[in-house]
Scaffold this active site. Structure first.
Site, mmCIF file in Angstrom:
data_model
loop_
_atom_site.group_PDB
_atom_site.id
_atom_site.type_symbol
_atom_site.label_atom_id
_atom_site.label_comp_id
_atom_site.label_asym_id
_atom_site.label_seq_id
_atom_site.Cartn_x
_atom_site.Cartn_y
_atom_site.Cartn_z
ATOM 1 N N ASP A 201 0.841 -1.210 0.000
ATOM 2 C CA ASP A 201 0.000 0.000 0.000
ATOM 3 C C ASP A 201 0.877 1.262 0.000
ATOM 4 O OD1 ASP A 201 -1.818 2.013 0.656
ATOM 5 O OD2 ASP A 201 -2.360 1.174 2.612
ATOM 6 N N HIS A 372 -3.781 4.195 6.721
ATOM 7 C CA HIS A 372 -2.708 3.707 5.848
ATOM 8 C C HIS A 372 -1.331 3.927 6.489
ATOM 9 C CE1 HIS A 372 -5.444 3.185 2.417
ATOM 10 N NE2 HIS A 372 -6.050 4.248 2.900
#
Length: 559
Positions: A201, A372
């Protein structure tokens, strides 16, 4: 040299084919192919750009999967966010294969499938962390991670060419609100086996440091509730952030407030989470929106959707005064518990302004942490997994680039880092990796019930109409002689306000009369030719007078 050729005859390479989700946030979908097996990771949608007039959502083009349908074995879903599951009901109508996901993720997917009448037609399997699924040449293991929605998973994909680790969207949270911390130990164990590639990610790859724990937001709420004992509190956050809602409910309960959940997507996800036991709501805390009037304002909290300024979400309707049940009052405290997603900044600041004009206090600092990983967390995963190749995923080009720099810092060879575009076919094994081809990819637009029937040409027309307007010219010809019996009449929309431009319209009519006379003199009776003469003459005239180019549509009737 010879040894290599015999080796290749025994071993195929693994193909990794992103069909969406690179160079953008959203529409994540990646195919993994080895010989006669394809598995797909995630199947997300993205939201329309500003220039996509009238489009509701955008889904990936899965032509490649349709063309290889006999190889496709299943979908593996990392977590329940729209950019990873939103396209499932649309794609399954064309590629109906089993879906594998964790419990909450599957609960949200089931809700979608029910809305599309597909629930009984699709094979679904709920997977636990640590479980391995064998499909074709692949074995897939689900690994516990943390994210801004419960039950997120990374995937270890075991293929004959080597292991690929796909992190899904993740953060490292040692003190999650619900459940366990990310299983770093498992990442390390898989790293020890030797990992061919890591797909990680990139959303926060530009941000230094570590991502804060979700628990820190709870502390901020605590302060806000303590400081605003005499105000009604309205908190807007992402519908899917169950842990955020849990913390708001806990704080509300502590301060003796009743809670209303408002906004369709929020109600859906929270009821799914409640059924499956991912959220604990104390008895008599939740009330229906109708019951609000029975409680004083300072004893209530509203949790609502619309933290991104979406025009139809609950908070926007409150801000613009068109919400049927809730009116913003000067004593309200409104908390925006999210960061604007890139591209939504304008909409969010508009809402903050509208709410402030109604006298409410708006709080948007320090009431959000990201779901994130920031740079240090990304480095942690790289050092545990120790991949041979790095393939940054999930992000715009600048985010992928930022992760490429991190991978280099960690010591991965520059030639071993691949910044792919959607559609690239990356073939890899222990001996090497290279982009060897490209498959068709693109945006399929969903407008109302129509899937893919609005393409670039229709969009271009919509853009043209939106920017320049339309002029329709109607005339009636006598059959046989081709004489003009009625018209030409002019109808226009979005071009000029007709009542204020009579002289312009009169001149335009004169131009049309001259054009028709010209056609009569030249004995032009072919409708196509007459139409193009009208278009050319009127188009030139309008451009000369107004410097605009409306769409011109001649309509000819015959009597």
């Amino acid at each position: 040299m010879k040894k290599k050729s015999t080796e290749n005859s025994n071993h195929s390479k693994l193909k990794i084919i992103p069909l969406g989700g690179l160079e953008q946030i959203g529409m994540n979908i990646t195919a993994f192919e080895y010989e006669d097996s394809i598995i797909v990771v995630d199947c997300g949608l993205s939201f329309p750009e500003d220039d996509m007039y009238g489009i509701d959502l955008v889904i990936p083009d899965v032509t490649y999967l349709k063309d290889n349908i006999d190889k496709v074995k299943g979908f593996f879903i990392t977590h329940g966010h729209e950019d990873h599951i939103g396209a499932i009901p649309y794609v399954l109508k064309e590629v109906n294969v089993p879906i594998y996901a964790t419990k909450l993720t599957m609960g949200i997917i089931d809700h979608k499938l029910t809305e599309h009448n597909l629930l009984s037609k699709v094979k679904r399997k709920v997977v636990k962390y640590g479980q391995h699924i064998n499909l074709g040449c692949f074995r897939v293991e689900f690994i516990k991670t943390n994210h801004s929605i419960q039950d997120a998973a990374a995937l270890a994909i075991y293929s004959p060419a080597g292991i690929v680790v796909h992190t899904g969207d993740f953060k490292v949270d040692y003190t999650p609100v619900f459940g366990d911390a990310i299983d770093l130990q498992r990442f390390g164990e898989i790293g020890k086996k030797g990992v061919l590639a890591l797909m990680c990610d990139s959303t926060n790859a530009e941000r230094p440091g570590f991502t804060m724990s979700e628990k820190t937001v709870g502390k901020t709420f605590e302060t806000i509730f303590a400081d605003h004992k005499n105000n009604r509190i309205i908190i807007a956050t992402f519908a899917s952030n169950v842990d955020r809602v849990q913390q708001i409910i806990d704080t509300a309960y502590k301060y003796g407030r009743k809670v209303v959940i408002e906004g369709r997507s929020m109600v859906n996800i929270i009821s799914t989470a409640q059924e499956l036991g991912y959220i604990n709501i104390p008895d008599n805390t939740l009330i229906d929106i109708e019951e609000l009037k029975n409680y004083p304002d300072e004893k209530t909290v509203l949790i609502t959707t619309g933290s991104q300024g979406e025009s139809m979400a609950a908070l926007s309707r409150m801000a613009s005064g068109i919400h049927r049940k809730i009116t913003i009052k000067p004593n309200d405290t409104i908390v925006l518990s999210s960061n604007p997603i890139p591209g939504n900044e304008k909409a969010v600041s508009k809402i903050i302004n509208e709410l402030s004009m109604k006298g409410a206090e708006v709080i948007f600092q320090d009431v959000h942490v990201s779901g994130h990983a920031c740079q240090e967390d990304i480095k942690l995963i790289y050092s545990l997994v120790k991949p041979k190749y790095a393939i940054p995923v999930h992000g715009e080009y600048r985010h992928l680039m930022a992760q490429a720099h991190i991978a280099e810092e960690i010591g991965i060879d520059k030639d071993h880092i691949f910044l792919l575009s959607s559609g690239d076919v990356l073939e890899l094994d222990e001996d090497g990796a290279a982009v060897t081809g490209h498959v068709p990819v693109g945006d399929v637009m969903v407008d109302g019930l129509g899937v893919g029937d609005v393409g670039n040409i229709v969009l271009r027309d919509r853009q043209h109409l939106a920017e320049e307007g339309i002029i329709i010219v109607v005339l009636t010809l006598e059959s046989g002689s081709g004489q003009v019996l009625a018209g030409p009449d002019i109808v226009s929309r979005g071009f000029v306000y007709v009542r204020g431009s009579e002289s312009l319209m009169d001149e335009a009519k004169q131009v049309l009369n001259d054009t028709m006379d010209h056609c009569m003199d030249k004995n032009i009776t072919d409708w196509g030719k007459i139409k193009s003469e009208i278009k050319d003459a009127l188009g030139d005239f309008v451009w000369k007078e107004t410097k605009r180019k409306p769409m011109i549509i001649p309509i000819i009737m015959e009597v």
